[in-house]
Design an enzyme around this catalytic site. Structure first.
Site, mmCIF file in Angstrom:
data_model
loop_
_atom_site.group_PDB
_atom_site.id
_atom_site.type_symbol
_atom_site.label_atom_id
_atom_site.label_comp_id
_atom_site.label_asym_id
_atom_site.label_seq_id
_atom_site.Cartn_x
_atom_site.Cartn_y
_atom_site.Cartn_z
ATOM 1 N N ARG A 100 0.716 -1.480 -0.341
ATOM 2 C CA ARG A 100 -0.013 0.181 -0.117
ATOM 3 C C ARG A 100 0.830 1.014 -0.135
ATOM 4 O O ARG A 100 0.500 2.522 -0.600
ATOM 5 C CB ARG A 100 -0.933 -0.079 1.832
ATOM 6 N N LYS A 118 -2.218 6.501 1.491
ATOM 7 C CA LYS A 118 -2.270 6.834 1.945
ATOM 8 C C LYS A 118 -0.974 8.402 2.995
ATOM 9 O O LYS A 118 0.184 8.128 3.257
ATOM 10 C CB LYS A 118 -1.963 5.497 3.659
ATOM 11 N N GLU A 174 -16.277 6.266 5.131
ATOM 12 C CA GLU A 174 -14.871 5.952 6.157
ATOM 13 C C GLU A 174 -15.325 7.132 7.680
ATOM 14 O O GLU A 174 -16.021 7.385 7.817
ATOM 15 C CB GLU A 174 -13.502 7.283 5.800
HETATM 16 N N1 PLP Z 1 -9.600 5.083 6.509
HETATM 17 C C1 PLP Z 1 -8.343 5.319 7.146
HETATM 18 C C2 PLP Z 1 -8.558 6.668 6.582
HETATM 19 C C3 PLP Z 1 -6.590 4.746 7.917
HETATM 20 O O1 PLP Z 1 -6.023 6.375 8.581
HETATM 21 C C4 PLP Z 1 -7.142 3.805 7.995
HETATM 22 C C5 PLP Z 1 -6.077 3.480 9.154
HETATM 23 O O2 PLP Z 1 -4.805 2.752 8.552
HETATM 24 C C6 PLP Z 1 -7.838 2.605 7.980
HETATM 25 C C7 PLP Z 1 -8.960 3.599 6.603
HETATM 26 C C8 PLP Z 1 -8.008 1.549 7.385
HETATM 27 O O3 PLP Z 1 -6.962 1.353 7.135
HETATM 28 P P1 PLP Z 1 -5.909 -0.279 7.959
HETATM 29 O O4 PLP Z 1 -6.807 -1.098 8.351
HETATM 30 O O5 PLP Z 1 -5.120 -0.484 6.745
HETATM 31 O O6 PLP Z 1 -4.813 0.224 8.940
HETATM 32 C C1 COI Z 2 -4.037 3.230 11.588
HETATM 33 O O1 COI Z 2 -4.831 2.850 11.736
HETATM 34 O O2 COI Z 2 -2.880 2.637 10.975
HETATM 35 C C2 COI Z 2 -3.291 4.764 10.794
HETATM 36 O O3 COI Z 2 -2.533 5.250 10.429
HETATM 37 C C3 COI Z 2 -4.556 5.485 11.720
HETATM 38 C C4 COI Z 2 -4.961 6.533 12.259
HETATM 39 C C5 COI Z 2 -3.406 7.073 13.814
HETATM 40 C C6 COI Z 2 -4.227 7.756 11.017
#
Ligand code: PLP
Ligand code: COI
Length: 344
Positions: free
Chosen positions: A85, A187, A223
């Site tokens: 990612r 991200k 989200e």
């Molecule tokens: N959506 C956003 C905007 C986020 O910042 C995150 C955190 O990483 C997620 C979703 C969840 O993603 P993940 O499960 O890969 O941490």
């Molecule tokens: C995560 O869940 O890893 C995130 O990036 C969330 C946040 C602290 C930005």
């Protein structure tokens, strides 16, 4: 690794805040090459005043966790998914991407160098790793940076939302965090800067965070702050939004797999209209930091819609999803092949 002398922290009382740990990884890309990278005790960066990261937001980051398993091993959860990612994020902003092996090696080095900061098994805490990539080097105009810095630091953390597995309320925001064909699916820091105002409004109004609707029509849930959304219908279907402006959450795809293959549920990734949230008996926010945070209620158009147990209880499906996911991460539930990466 379990015999390591740990720092004196109240592990079960940790929240999601920065704690400076001993060492972080730092590597520089210049003249077409990534240098090998080193661990350093210095937690300050020394970068060019014209760095593209500072002026034009050319930066991206990741978040993943290391856990201590019941039998004392230290493991990472699906780290290669984060590496991939981050490469997609880097490509989206014309940055030099970090190769898989370098990403993984950096995370492993930071874990090994900070073993005494890694929460022991059984306290609901973990070690959050924050890899980031920033455009640096001398520059003035809007263009991709001439040099890049890749770093990984870590911090022991507890729950992102207060209370962990406890229902919290969210309010629907009138703001967008990303544009329909913009950077919502990667991200990058700009998405988070754009979310600060909406987050602040929600918190000041007494909610844990805000929910964003799709930026094209403002009809569908996208989200939940910095986490993805899921809902469980009356017919026991796991539903989660599909859109090219949400971040493809690694936790969400893991939960979809768990729902389908472990809990034998039907799974749907599709539009989730905000005016049809009464189709769900349970709802939740999911992400690395959020883990699974049950959504007790959603405030929208002047009304609070509550979920399971009048918004005060954790629903049985959310609990099973949580137990299975965290069980895999701590070695008490068998995970699909390749999901658990042991740091030796
Ligand atoms: N959506 C956003 C905007 C986020 O910042 C995150 C955190 O990483 C997620 C979703 C969840 O993603 P993940 O499960 O890969 O941490
Ligand atoms: C995560 O869940 O890893 C995130 O990036 C969330 C946040 C602290 C930005």
């Amino acid at each position: 690794m379990s015999e390591i002398q740990k720092v004196d922290l109240n592990w079960s009382k940790l929240s999601f805040t920065y704690i400076r740990t001993d060492k972080r990884f730092l590597a520089h890309w210049k003249n077409g090459y990534w240098e090998k990278g080193t661990l350093t005790e210095d937690n300050k960066l020394h970068i060019d005043e014209g760095a593209c990261a500072l002026h034009y937001g050319q930066q991206c980051f990741e978040g993943l966790k290391a856990f201590t398993t019941k039998d004392g091993r230290v493991v990472l959860f699906r780290p290669l998914e984060n590496a991939k990612r981050m490469q997609r994020s880097a490509n989206a902003l014309l940055m030099v991407a970090v190769p898989d092996d370098m990403f993984l090696e950096a995370c492993e080095q930071v874990v090994r160098a900070n073993l005494k900061w890694i929460p022991p098994y059984g306290h609901g805490a973990s070690f959050y790793l924050r890899p980031f990539l920033i455009g640096v080097g001398e520059n003035l105009g809007v263009r991709p940076a001439p040099e890049y810095l890749f770093s990984v630091f870590g911090s022991p953390v507890g729950p992102y939302f207060k209370g962990g597995l406890q229902p919290v309320k969210f309010s629907v925001s009138e703001y967008d965090r990303a544009a329909p064909n913009g950077t919502g699916s990667v991200k990058v820091g700009g998405n988070y800067a754009a979310s600060l105002h909406a987050h602040d409004q929600a918190v000041k109004a007494g909610y844990a965070d805000c929910i964003y609707l799709d930026p094209s029509t403002h009809k569908n849930i996208e989200e939940v702050g910095a986490a993805n959304f899921f809902g469980i219908t009356k017919d026991n279907v796991f539903v989660t939004p599909k859109s090219n402006s949400i971040l493809p959450s690694i936790t969400k795809y893991s939960l979809m797999h768990i729902a389908e293959h472990y809990l034998k549920m039907k799974v749907e990734e599709r539009d989730v209209p905000v005016d049809k949230i009464d189709q769900f008996v349970e709802a939740g926010a999911c992400g690395t930091a959020a883990v699974i945070t049950p959504i007790g209620g959603i405030f929208h158009n002047g009304k609070l819609h509550t979920f399971y147990g009048d918004g005060k209880e954790v629903g049985p499906v959310s609990r099973k999803l949580y137990d299975t996911l965290t069980g895999m991460q701590t070695g008490v539930v068998e995970a699909p092949k390749g999901w658990i990466h042991e740091v030796k």
